[in-house]
Design a protein around this motif. Structure first.
Motif: not given
Length: 412
Positions: A140-160
């Motif tokens: 994110v703008n050069g900052l290290p991060g992680k994204i957690t993604i459900p294994k079920s079928k999307g699309p999904f709501p997302a949160v920052a």
């Protein structure tokens, strides 16, 4: 080193009190190399075996082996007969050490032992299903991060996720606790994508004389929302802020055109007022000393009597003035997107004063829901009695009720 976990670390403020705090204070005296005071807190039997010089030699040998001391990362307590044994984890430059402090019923140190720390591995709470999502690295703008993604079928709501004050890592680690990791894993176990990242002040050395929340928080948070919006597996994007991040969440949501806002422990008042109340609260419990000079500085900040470029309480006066002008409550009142506000009834950092302001100013708005969990503290963790900073050093997890409330609200 974090003692008062909120916006700033207050120099010259000493935390102490009941038995847990006495053990904590003893370790503080070792860390500050006030060996005479530390020794005075010990039993006659311990003082017969140790003197100031020998205690100094022990501490200096630890620094020789492991480098300079960095922070206390947590502690655990065990009861053995008439004694309570506290295991403090101390992080140095080149490793971690366990300081085992034995306290007797009179509140005296009856034993001290140092050993190599075994390491504290993150153990997910019961509400997390590690098989239900995958975790990937992201920037994110050069900052290290992680994204957690459900294994079920999307699309999904997302949160920052947007951190509280201080140079937080992506997990918002406070002592042994990882607030944002709990939230990310809890939400992603239930069909929600979550993006978290290191705060810029953790990654970069920034000039405190010119720093404001624009560079510290807002620009990167807006970018995080935009990253999520561009993903094909995302249906809508929410901003979730904690503490300072919650205070800024309405502005971040407005500027990024987010679909909703979640505010956990959101302050409603200027920073200097919050800090003043925190200190007075700690004083009332007998947990703070030497706060007079700090209170004078906070009064001057209220009246804008300090030049903007002057460094006070770890940052510039400009930081305080800029934050005060942003007026998060007014920004929130203008928003029409769904908003969820969550408070802890035991939170002394964002108190009932803030709850009442938010409730009064947002009353009647159909897009707003406010929840108060009376037994939770500032970290959304369960406790009893009046909250103190030392309980943040105990290992715990974000309460399941908070995770469930967010999921239910987002689904509705």
């Amino acid at each position: 080193m974090r003692l008062i976990v909120f916006f700033l670390i207050l120099p010259g403020v000493m935390i102490f009190g009941a038995l847990d705090q006495e053990a904590f204070l003893f370790v503080q005296k070792l860390i500050s190399e006030d060996f005479g005071t530390a020794l005075a807190m010990c039993t006659d039997q311990v003082r017969a075996q140790l003197n100031v010089q020998s205690l100094s030699n022990i501490w200096n040998s630890l620094k020789t082996q492991f480098g300079s001391f960095k922070e206390i990362t947590g502690y655990e307590k065990a009861i053995h007969g008439e004694y309570e044994i506290y295991n403090f984890t101390l992080r140095f430059e080149r490793g971690e050490i366990s300081a085992l402090v034995t306290m007797n019923r009179e509140g005296k140190v009856a034993g001290l032992f140092f050993t190599q720390a075994t390491g504290s591995k993150y153990e997910p709470p019961d509400y997390v299903d590690l098989e239900g999502f995958e975790e990937k690295d992201i920037s994110v703008n050069g900052l290290p991060g992680k994204i957690t993604i459900p294994k079920s079928k999307g699309p999904f709501p997302a949160v920052a996720l947007v951190h509280g004050s201080g140079p937080n890592d992506m997990d918002e680690t406070i002592g042994p606790n990882k607030i944002f990791k709990d939230i990310a894993y809890g939400l992603s176990s239930n069909g929600i994508i979550v993006l978290r990242y290191h705060k810029r002040t953790l990654v970069e050395k920034m000039n405190p004389a010119s720093l404001t929340v624009e560079e510290e928080v807002i620009k990167d948070a807006v970018k995080a929302v935009n990253i999520l919006k561009q993903r094909k597996d995302v249906s809508e994007v929410y901003v979730l802020g904690h503490s300072l991040g919650a205070m800024l969440a309405p502005e971040i949501a407005e500027r990024s055109k987010a679909d909703g806002v979640i505010m956990i422990s959101p302050p409603a008042r200027p920073l200097e007022e919050l800090m003043e109340d925190q200190l007075k609260y700690l004083q009332s419990l007998g947990l703070a000393k030497n706060v007079g000079e700090t209170l004078k500085i906070l009064e001057k900040l209220k009246r804008k009597e300090i030049p903007p470029n002057k460094i006070v309480l770890g940052t510039s006066a400009r930081y305080f003035y800029d934050l005060k002008e942003r007026q998060p409550v007014l920004t929130a009142k203008k928003l029409t997107v769904p908003m969820l506000l969550i408070f802890g009834g035991r939170d002394y950092q964002v108190s009932e004063k803030d709850q009442k302001i938010w409730s009064r100013e947002l009353s009647g708005k159909e897009n707003v829901k406010i929840l108060v969990f009376e037994d939770l503290n500032h970290l959304m963790m369960v406790g009893e009695g009046r909250s103190t900073p030392v309980e943040y050093m105990k290992k715990g997890h974000v309460d399941k009720r908070v995770i469930d409330a967010i999921i239910e609200w987002m689904v509705k």
